[in-house]
Design an enzyme around this catalytic site. Structure first.
Site, short mmCIF file in Angstrom:
data_model
loop_
_atom_site.label_atom_id
_atom_site.label_comp_id
_atom_site.label_asym_id
_atom_site.label_seq_id
_atom_site.Cartn_x
_atom_site.Cartn_y
_atom_site.Cartn_z
N GLU A 161 0.81 -1.23 0.00
CA GLU A 161 0.00 0.00 0.00
C GLU A 161 0.85 1.29 0.00
O GLU A 161 0.68 2.15 0.87
CB GLU A 161 -0.99 -0.02 1.17
N GLU A 280 -5.02 -8.63 -0.68
CA GLU A 280 -5.79 -8.46 0.55
C GLU A 280 -7.23 -8.15 0.17
O GLU A 280 -7.48 -7.33 -0.71
CB GLU A 280 -5.28 -7.29 1.41
#
Length: 509
Positions: A161, A280
């Protein structure tokens, strides 16, 4: 309950890419050294059997890989793989391959001091890209030496991220692109057979980052082996005390967002069809959201598993268990953790959603029906397996009844049905009714495990005019799994079930 009538044709062919078991997420890698972590992972592997596992913290200081010492006035690096070997061996024993995430930054190698989470993972670039490359290469060469060519089947993702300032200093896109290109080159130099991808972005700025990442790769002649991103489906949570209460998005909105990644990649002819790994996904993106422990979560995830394979090569649930410390050590066994399993080795309702979809995959056959409430597989042997669910975004007290009319050419079928709903499989409610104890006694833990199992129903059904009718009542947020198998009874000589049960006046003095 409102009734929906559904006709299921044995010769139908409906697209369905079931990768329910490809990968699952975990808390930081160092937690794999703890007993409760391994117990939860073993339960998950025994019942579901994932193939890969992905988590943070490979290079964090608690794994102790990167070390420095001084010699003749010079700072030198050395590498310690003691804990890495313990973790990798434990995964290997459970049939798991790592999905390696390169991160976070060892503090001694970091350019800055920014950290994230309770365990202080450093999220700044390396002070020396040359030393970073040596670290990555030393790791991979060690894994190849220890595990052989098997290690080449372990995908490698660069960072996590980076489009969020907390996870990558200033969310600096160009600095991340440098990290990716340097890491990509370092990995391929060790062995071009390694599969490397990124940028592992979450929602919000995902379209911008994916677009710019593809442009960067094109301009620099880089061909990533896959593209990765994350997928969460709640609004910003409302925080109260230790907990965040989040509202679910409409599933269609999330799938529409995911599809933009497919469109962006395919807009580049040289990258068209490149695999997408959703490394995810879950409903909420925080580890203290009570939604995760509910039957509503289980029903929502059923709809996700039915469709995530449409655009994506794989999708990894975040996480397998609640041994997880991003926001600190949890106070209670039910605290809204990401996991499929609550602390105490108590399966949550969503655990069974994964078990049910894995059972679908184990049947050799074709998908013959799929909609927003039902997915059915028909095996080569004439067996049917299906999962039905009734997601209710806002509680209204109403359910639905599915009347499934299925082509059937055998004389008799065995129906086995497993039900997960708020009455039959809801350990959260039992914990609440026990007074929400923060420390479970052995008896309480045992009781909660019993309350965490689906209800099992069985029946024999006979077709009429080549058709079976299967009725599936679905209260709100229920998930139901069924198997319909052709049977031919072969009782022992003299055995009569009807006589045993005193059916039809068969009992005799």
């Amino acid at each position: 309950m409102n009734t929906r009538t559904i006709r299921i044709h044995a010769d139908a062919r409906v697209p369905f890419h079931n990768q329910v078991d490809y990968c699952v997420g975990t808390g930081r890698m160092g937690l794999a050294l703890t007993r409760e972590y391994q117990e939860q992972l073993r339960l998950v592997q025994d019942m579901i059997g994932f193939r890969h596992i992905r988590g943070h913290g490979l290079f964090c200081d608690d794994m102790a890989i990167y070390q420095e010492y001084e010699e003749n006035g010079e700072r030198r690096a050395e590498y310690n793989f003691t804990y890495l070997d313990r973790v990798m061996d434990a995964y290997h024993e459970l049939g798991l391959k790592p999905f390696l995430e390169l991160g976070f930054m060892p503090k001694k190698l970091a350019r800055g001091t920014q950290t994230i989470f309770y365990w202080e993972g450093n999220t700044t670039p390396p002070r020396s890209y040359e030393e970073w490359k040596k670290l990555v290469q030393a790791l991979l060469r060690h894994l190849l030496e220890r595990y052989g060519e098997e290690a080449l089947t372990w995908p490698i993702e660069v960072w996590n991220e980076p489009n969020l300032k907390g996870f990558w200093e200033n969310a600096d896109m160009q600095e991340y692109f440098r990290l990716f290109s340097e890491s990509f080159a370092a990995v391929k130099e060790v062995d071009p057979g390694f599969q490397v991808g990124g940028p592992a972005v979450c929602g919000g700025t995902d379209e911008l980052w994916i677009s710019e990442f593809m442009k960067f790769c094109q301009e620099n002649g880089i061909r990533p082996d896959f593209i990765s991103r994350h997928h969460y489906t709640t609004e910003v949570p409302e925080m109260t005390g230790h907990y965040g209460y989040a509202k679910l998005m409409k599933p269609e909105d999330g799938f529409a967002n995911l599809h933009t990644t497919r469109e962006i990649i395919d807009s580049y002819p040289e990258y068209r069809g490149l695999p997408i790994h959703v490394t995810e996904f879950n409903t909420s993106y925080i580890p203290n959201c009570p939604l995760h422990d509910t039957n509503q979560n289980a029903a929502y995830i059923a709809g996700q598993l039915a469709r995530l394979g449409d655009d994506n090569e794989s999708y990894s649930y975040w996480t397998f268990g609640d041994v997880f410390e991003e926001s600190g050590v949890p106070f209670t066994p039910f605290h809204g953790g990401f996991g499929l399993v609550a602390n105490g080795c108590i399966p949550k309702p969503t655990f069974w959603t994964f078990v049910f979809f894995k059972k679908l995959k184990e049947l050799e056959g074709d998908c013959v029906y799929r909609d927003e409430n039902l997915l059915v597989i028909r095996g080569r042997n004439g067996e049917y397996r299906g999962v039905a669910w009734n997601l209710t975004l806002a509680r209204n007290g109403s359910g639905i009844r599915l009347s499934c009319q299925m082509e059937a050419d055998e004389r008799e079928y065995s129906l086995i049905l497993q039900r997960v709903d708020e009455e039959s499989c809801n350990p959260l409610k039992v914990w609440h009714d026990l007074g929400e104890p923060s420390s479970l006694t052995p008896d309480q833990r045992s009781l909660l495990k019993e309350a965490a199992r689906p209800a099992v129903l069985s029946e024999r059904l006979r077709p009429e005019n080549g058709e079976l009718t299967l009725i599936l009542p679905l209260p709100e947020n229920a998930v139901v799994y069924f198997e319909l198998k052709p049977i031919r009874t072969g009782s022992d000589r003299g055995y009569s079930y009807e006589r045993v049960m005193q059916y039809g006046g068969a009992a005799e003095a």
